[in-house]
Design a protein around this motif. Sequence first.
Motif, PDB file in Angstrom:
ATOM      1  N   LYS A  95       0.639  -1.143   0.130  1.00  0.00           N
ATOM      2  CA  LYS A  95      -0.121   0.102  -0.069  1.00  0.00           C
ATOM      3  C   LYS A  95       0.936   1.294   0.042  1.00  0.00           C
ATOM      4  CE  LYS A  95      -4.145  -1.981   2.258  1.00  0.00           C
ATOM      5  NZ  LYS A  95      -5.040  -1.851   3.399  1.00  0.00           N
ATOM      6  N   GLU A  96       0.288   2.413  -0.475  1.00  0.00           N
ATOM      7  CA  GLU A  96       1.111   3.630  -0.192  1.00  0.00           C
ATOM      8  C   GLU A  96       0.933   4.153   1.150  1.00  0.00           C
ATOM      9  OE1 GLU A  96      -0.330   5.332  -4.776  1.00  0.00           O
ATOM     10  OE2 GLU A  96      -1.005   6.374  -2.970  1.00  0.00           O
ATOM     11  N   ARG A  97       2.045   5.190   1.316  1.00  0.00           N
ATOM     12  CA  ARG A  97       2.073   5.778   2.467  1.00  0.00           C
ATOM     13  C   ARG A  97       0.801   6.841   2.789  1.00  0.00           C
ATOM     14  NH1 ARG A  97       7.942   8.133   4.042  1.00  0.00           N
ATOM     15  NH2 ARG A  97       8.611   6.194   3.180  1.00  0.00           N
ATOM     16  N   GLU A  98       0.341   6.477   4.128  1.00  0.00           N
ATOM     17  CA  GLU A  98      -0.666   7.433   4.684  1.00  0.00           C
ATOM     18  C   GLU A  98      -0.213   8.015   5.627  1.00  0.00           C
ATOM     19  OE1 GLU A  98      -4.043   5.145   5.686  1.00  0.00           O
ATOM     20  OE2 GLU A  98      -3.001   3.637   6.857  1.00  0.00           O
ATOM     21  N   MET A  99      -1.112   9.322   6.011  1.00  0.00           N
ATOM     22  CA  MET A  99      -0.965  10.018   7.222  1.00  0.00           C
ATOM     23  C   MET A  99      -1.398   9.159   8.367  1.00  0.00           C
ATOM     24  SD  MET A  99      -2.604  12.030   9.549  1.00  0.00           S
ATOM     25  CE  MET A  99      -3.761  12.855   8.714  1.00  0.00           C
ATOM     26  N   VAL A 100      -0.857   9.357   9.407  1.00  0.00           N
ATOM     27  CA  VAL A 100      -1.627   8.706  10.811  1.00  0.00           C
ATOM     28  C   VAL A 100      -2.042   9.682  11.733  1.00  0.00           C
ATOM     29  CG1 VAL A 100      -1.281   7.321  12.805  1.00  0.00           C
ATOM     30  CG2 VAL A 100      -0.088   6.572  10.636  1.00  0.00           C
ATOM     31  N   ALA A 101      -1.169  10.721  12.208  1.00  0.00           N
ATOM     32  CA  ALA A 101      -1.268  11.841  13.155  1.00  0.00           C
ATOM     33  C   ALA A 101      -0.238  12.642  12.718  1.00  0.00           C
ATOM     34  CB  ALA A 101      -1.335  11.225  14.242  1.00  0.00           C
ATOM     35  N   ILE A 102      -0.859  13.918  12.760  1.00  0.00           N
ATOM     36  CA  ILE A 102       0.075  15.141  12.531  1.00  0.00           C
ATOM     37  C   ILE A 102      -0.146  16.025  13.630  1.00  0.00           C
ATOM     38  CG2 ILE A 102       0.350  14.790  10.185  1.00  0.00           C
ATOM     39  CD1 ILE A 102      -1.827  16.950   9.606  1.00  0.00           C
ATOM     40  N   MET A 103       1.004  16.961  13.949  1.00  0.00           N
ATOM     41  CA  MET A 103       0.753  18.131  14.952  1.00  0.00           C
ATOM     42  C   MET A 103       1.348  19.276  14.626  1.00  0.00           C
ATOM     43  SD  MET A 103       1.497  18.143  19.061  1.00  0.00           S
ATOM     44  CE  MET A 103      -0.019  17.246  19.418  1.00  0.00           C
ATOM     45  N   HIS A 104       0.736  20.392  14.535  1.00  0.00           N
ATOM     46  CA  HIS A 104       1.468  21.615  14.226  1.00  0.00           C
ATOM     47  C   HIS A 104       1.994  22.291  15.377  1.00  0.00           C
ATOM     48  CE1 HIS A 104       0.626  21.590   9.731  1.00  0.00           C
ATOM     49  NE2 HIS A 104      -0.485  21.168  10.086  1.00  0.00           N
ATOM     50  N   THR A 105       2.606  23.604  15.540  1.00  0.00           N
ATOM     51  CA  THR A 105       3.172  24.251  16.659  1.00  0.00           C
ATOM     52  C   THR A 105       2.018  24.441  17.834  1.00  0.00           C
ATOM     53  OG1 THR A 105       2.870  26.190  15.342  1.00  0.00           O
ATOM     54  CG2 THR A 105       4.897  25.108  15.382  1.00  0.00           C
ATOM     55  N   GLY A 106       0.597  24.565  17.216  1.00  0.00           N
ATOM     56  CA  GLY A 106      -0.617  24.887  18.080  1.00  0.00           C
ATOM     57  C   GLY A 106      -0.673  23.755  19.241  1.00  0.00           C
ATOM     58  N   GLY A 107      -0.252  22.716  18.759  1.00  0.00           N
ATOM     59  CA  GLY A 107      -0.257  21.473  19.781  1.00  0.00           C
ATOM     60  C   GLY A 107      -1.801  20.802  19.505  1.00  0.00           C
ATOM     61  N   VAL A 108      -2.428  21.000  18.611  1.00  0.00           N
ATOM     62  CA  VAL A 108      -3.758  20.311  18.344  1.00  0.00           C
ATOM     63  C   VAL A 108      -3.542  18.990  17.321  1.00  0.00           C
ATOM     64  CG1 VAL A 108      -6.086  20.162  17.511  1.00  0.00           C
ATOM     65  CG2 VAL A 108      -5.108  22.056  18.641  1.00  0.00           C
ATOM     66  N   GLY A 109      -3.789  17.898  17.849  1.00  0.00           N
ATOM     67  CA  GLY A 109      -3.388  16.673  16.828  1.00  0.00           C
ATOM     68  C   GLY A 109      -4.530  16.595  15.826  1.00  0.00           C
ATOM     69  N   ASN A 110      -4.037  16.113  14.721  1.00  0.00           N
ATOM     70  CA  ASN A 110      -5.205  15.482  13.759  1.00  0.00           C
ATOM     71  C   ASN A 110      -4.901  14.335  13.166  1.00  0.00           C
ATOM     72  OD1 ASN A 110      -6.728  18.101  12.911  1.00  0.00           O
ATOM     73  ND2 ASN A 110      -4.664  18.800  12.678  1.00  0.00           N
ATOM     74  N   TYR A 111      -5.743  13.331  13.269  1.00  0.00           N
ATOM     75  CA  TYR A 111      -5.707  11.889  12.922  1.00  0.00           C
ATOM     76  C   TYR A 111      -6.402  11.364  11.743  1.00  0.00           C
ATOM     77  CZ  TYR A 111      -4.272  12.547  17.831  1.00  0.00           C
ATOM     78  OH  TYR A 111      -3.656  12.812  18.961  1.00  0.00           O
ATOM     79  N   ALA A 112      -5.876  10.406  11.224  1.00  0.00           N
ATOM     80  CA  ALA A 112      -6.666   9.527  10.095  1.00  0.00           C
ATOM     81  C   ALA A 112      -7.859   9.005  10.945  1.00  0.00           C
ATOM     82  CB  ALA A 112      -5.693   8.207   9.486  1.00  0.00           C
ATOM     83  N   ASP A 113      -9.072   8.698  10.231  1.00  0.00           N
ATOM     84  CA  ASP A 113     -10.371   8.286  10.646  1.00  0.00           C
ATOM     85  C   ASP A 113     -10.095   6.933  11.379  1.00  0.00           C
ATOM     86  OD1 ASP A 113     -12.333   9.852   8.125  1.00  0.00           O
ATOM     87  OD2 ASP A 113     -11.798  10.649   9.950  1.00  0.00           O
ATOM     88  N   SER A 114      -9.189   6.211  10.813  1.00  0.00           N
ATOM     89  CA  SER A 114      -9.004   4.682  11.124  1.00  0.00           C
ATOM     90  C   SER A 114      -8.327   4.451  12.536  1.00  0.00           C
ATOM     91  CB  SER A 114      -8.136   3.978   9.973  1.00  0.00           C
ATOM     92  OG  SER A 114      -6.862   4.418   9.850  1.00  0.00           O
ATOM     93  N   VAL A 115      -7.729   5.738  13.038  1.00  0.00           N
ATOM     94  CA  VAL A 115      -6.978   5.551  14.373  1.00  0.00           C
ATOM     95  C   VAL A 115      -7.491   6.677  15.254  1.00  0.00           C
ATOM     96  CG1 VAL A 115      -4.817   5.077  13.157  1.00  0.00           C
ATOM     97  CG2 VAL A 115      -5.295   7.619  13.726  1.00  0.00           C
ATOM     98  N   LYS A 116      -8.815   7.419  15.057  1.00  0.00           N
ATOM     99  CA  LYS A 116      -8.998   8.220  16.112  1.00  0.00           C
ATOM    100  C   LYS A 116      -9.795   7.499  17.138  1.00  0.00           C
ATOM    101  CE  LYS A 116     -10.564  12.136  12.799  1.00  0.00           C
ATOM    102  NZ  LYS A 116     -11.767  12.859  12.481  1.00  0.00           N
ATOM    103  N   GLY A 117      -9.502   7.958  18.395  1.00  0.00           N
ATOM    104  CA  GLY A 117      -9.707   7.562  19.717  1.00  0.00           C
ATOM    105  C   GLY A 117      -8.829   6.470  20.115  1.00  0.00           C
TER     106      GLY A 117
END
Length: 120
Positions: A42-64
């Motif tokens: 499979k291709e590389r996919e985003m799992v979780a990212i965080m900018h300097t603001g400190g809020v995380g963004n997640y792939a739907d498959s790993v949320k929670g």
Amino acid sequence: VQLQASGGGLVQAGGSLRLSCAASGSIFSINYMGWYRQAPGKEREMVAIMHTGGVGNYADSVKGRFTISRDNAKNTVYLQMNSLKPEDTGVYYCNMKIVPYYRASPHDYWGLGTLVTVSS
């Protein structure tokens, strides 16, 4: 600048792992930290990212289940992975956008990857 990831391994479904990725070298600031993964075939996919603001963004498959965090003093990003599933298996890569010195442009850096295997 180098990124060193660690913490991967073999775990049973439902288990937990904590990944770490430390940056070293000439670092003025880190604008962005993230984790990506690539499963076999499979291709590389985003799992979780965080900018300097400190809020995380997640792939739907790993949320929670996954939590990204950072320690700015240690130039380190973490990924706490709970309730792991076999479909979480893959090579996990850390990614940082780093400003190496004052007034420099940010550069994109990747770690070599750490293997996570979740058995059913």
